[in-house]
Design a protein around this motif. Sequence first.
Motif, short mmCIF file in Angstrom:
data_model
loop_
_atom_site.label_atom_id
_atom_site.label_comp_id
_atom_site.label_asym_id
_atom_site.label_seq_id
_atom_site.Cartn_x
_atom_site.Cartn_y
_atom_site.Cartn_z
N TYR A 153 9.23 -0.19 -15.25
CA TYR A 153 10.69 -0.09 -15.36
C TYR A 153 11.09 0.24 -16.80
N PRO A 154 12.29 0.80 -17.02
CA PRO A 154 12.79 1.01 -18.38
C PRO A 154 13.23 -0.32 -18.98
N PRO A 155 13.28 -0.42 -20.31
CA PRO A 155 13.75 -1.66 -20.94
C PRO A 155 15.20 -1.96 -20.57
N LYS A 156 15.48 -3.21 -20.26
CA LYS A 156 16.83 -3.63 -19.88
C LYS A 156 16.99 -5.11 -20.15
N GLY A 157 18.24 -5.58 -20.13
CA GLY A 157 18.51 -6.99 -20.35
C GLY A 157 19.91 -7.35 -19.94
N GLU A 163 30.35 -8.07 -23.76
CA GLU A 163 29.60 -7.16 -24.61
C GLU A 163 29.62 -5.74 -24.06
N ASP A 164 29.75 -4.77 -24.96
CA ASP A 164 29.72 -3.36 -24.58
C ASP A 164 28.37 -3.02 -23.95
N GLU A 165 28.41 -2.27 -22.84
CA GLU A 165 27.18 -1.97 -22.09
C GLU A 165 26.15 -1.24 -22.94
N LEU A 166 26.59 -0.21 -23.68
CA LEU A 166 25.65 0.58 -24.47
C LEU A 166 25.06 -0.26 -25.61
N LYS A 167 25.89 -1.09 -26.24
CA LYS A 167 25.37 -1.95 -27.31
C LYS A 167 24.33 -2.92 -26.76
N CYS A 168 24.60 -3.46 -25.57
CA CYS A 168 23.64 -4.37 -24.94
C CYS A 168 22.33 -3.64 -24.66
N ALA A 169 22.42 -2.42 -24.12
CA ALA A 169 21.23 -1.65 -23.79
C ALA A 169 20.39 -1.40 -25.04
N ILE A 170 21.04 -1.05 -26.15
CA ILE A 170 20.31 -0.80 -27.40
C ILE A 170 19.70 -2.08 -27.94
N ARG A 171 20.46 -3.17 -27.92
CA ARG A 171 19.96 -4.46 -28.43
C ARG A 171 18.74 -4.93 -27.64
N GLU A 172 18.84 -4.88 -26.31
CA GLU A 172 17.73 -5.33 -25.49
C GLU A 172 16.50 -4.45 -25.67
N THR A 173 16.71 -3.15 -25.82
CA THR A 173 15.59 -2.24 -26.02
C THR A 173 14.89 -2.52 -27.34
N MET A 174 15.67 -2.79 -28.39
CA MET A 174 15.09 -3.12 -29.68
C MET A 174 14.26 -4.40 -29.59
N ASP A 175 14.77 -5.39 -28.85
CA ASP A 175 14.06 -6.66 -28.72
C ASP A 175 12.73 -6.50 -28.00
N VAL A 176 12.73 -5.68 -26.95
CA VAL A 176 11.55 -5.58 -26.09
C VAL A 176 10.50 -4.61 -26.65
N THR A 177 10.96 -3.52 -27.27
CA THR A 177 10.04 -2.46 -27.68
C THR A 177 9.71 -2.46 -29.17
N GLY A 178 10.54 -3.12 -29.99
CA GLY A 178 10.33 -3.07 -31.43
C GLY A 178 10.90 -1.82 -32.07
N LEU A 179 11.51 -0.93 -31.27
CA LEU A 179 12.16 0.24 -31.83
C LEU A 179 13.39 -0.18 -32.64
N ARG A 180 13.73 0.61 -33.64
CA ARG A 180 14.92 0.35 -34.44
C ARG A 180 16.05 1.26 -33.98
N ALA A 181 17.27 0.94 -34.38
CA ALA A 181 18.42 1.70 -33.92
C ALA A 181 18.30 3.17 -34.29
N HIS A 182 17.78 3.47 -35.50
CA HIS A 182 17.69 4.88 -35.91
C HIS A 182 16.51 5.60 -35.28
N ASP A 183 15.70 4.87 -34.47
CA ASP A 183 14.62 5.51 -33.72
C ASP A 183 15.11 6.13 -32.42
N MET A 184 16.37 5.84 -32.06
CA MET A 184 16.90 6.27 -30.76
C MET A 184 18.22 7.00 -30.93
N ASP A 185 18.37 8.08 -30.21
CA ASP A 185 19.63 8.83 -30.15
C ASP A 185 20.21 8.64 -28.75
N ALA A 186 21.09 7.64 -28.60
CA ALA A 186 21.62 7.27 -27.29
C ALA A 186 22.66 8.29 -26.82
N ASP A 187 22.69 8.52 -25.52
CA ASP A 187 23.62 9.46 -24.89
C ASP A 187 24.41 8.70 -23.83
#
Length: 290
Positions: A153-157, A163-187
């Motif tokens: 499955y894709p990272p989720k939480g 909380e804003d849906e997109l902000k939650c998605a980015i926060r949870e992804t950072m927690d699970v994968t170790g990626l940083r905000a500037h590693d992702m270009d969200a659409d």
Amino acid sequence: YFADNIEALAKDGRMSLQGTMGGAVVEKVNLGPVLFKRLRIEGSALRSRSLEYQRTLSQTFQTHVLPMIENKSVQWHIFKEFDWENIKNAHRLMEQAQFTGKIVVKVSHEHWDGQSTMSVINMAGLLIYRISARKPIEYLLLNDSYENHKHWYPPKGRTSGTEDELKCAIRETMDVTGLRAHDMDADSAFRAEVKYVDGVQPKQVVYFLARAVGRAAVRSDGAGVKHQWCSIEQALERVVFQSMQNILTSAEKYIEDMRDRLVGKEEDGWRARSGGIEARMGRMTLGDTR
């Protein structure tokens, strides 16, 4: 029921195994009737078949079987129906094994319209992909070996309050994968919803797309959670649920329609990063010559 099924088969009969809900090991079975009645026992599993086979089978079912269900030329016996909030009673009835036919659990739209006695858990996640000019699109999928080693499955939480849906998605992804905000270009223009019932708990997950920027590094596997970059064919085989497969298929088309622009952005980013490295190396060289 293996021995009972053998006993029930007529001569030259055939038994097809589609699952092992009662366990995969059968003990103390008399194989004499298999020889005497010339029986055939065969097994099949859909998940191990190719994606093309699964698509063809699904299309065949829609073409030949669904019309018979709709016109009621094919009928089945329903033993009892339950509302999903009484699903525990449905499980008790199933465990008793004293029924014939189907046990049906009904989930109505009311459960998603705020009329259910149990509130919906809202979640958000990112479908992360990476793209280049010379490689197919790849998607980042996770697997929790402690809960369900077959389901990727894709990272989720879970969202927190308002909380804003997109902000939650980015926060949870950072927690699970170790990626940083500037590693992702969200659409946020790509938004897909999945609604399902987990046990007796209704859940709703909103997924957005995010492009992995540069050499975004996912942290090493740990705590039973594994990750893998998958082509669309691999991803469709690894996710269990049709709803998630549909989202992946939609995402693939969405990204392909913008492939030239996305590849251009990736190459521009690579050139910018290369220029920065060269500048830093130049400064280091000058420093060494002084």
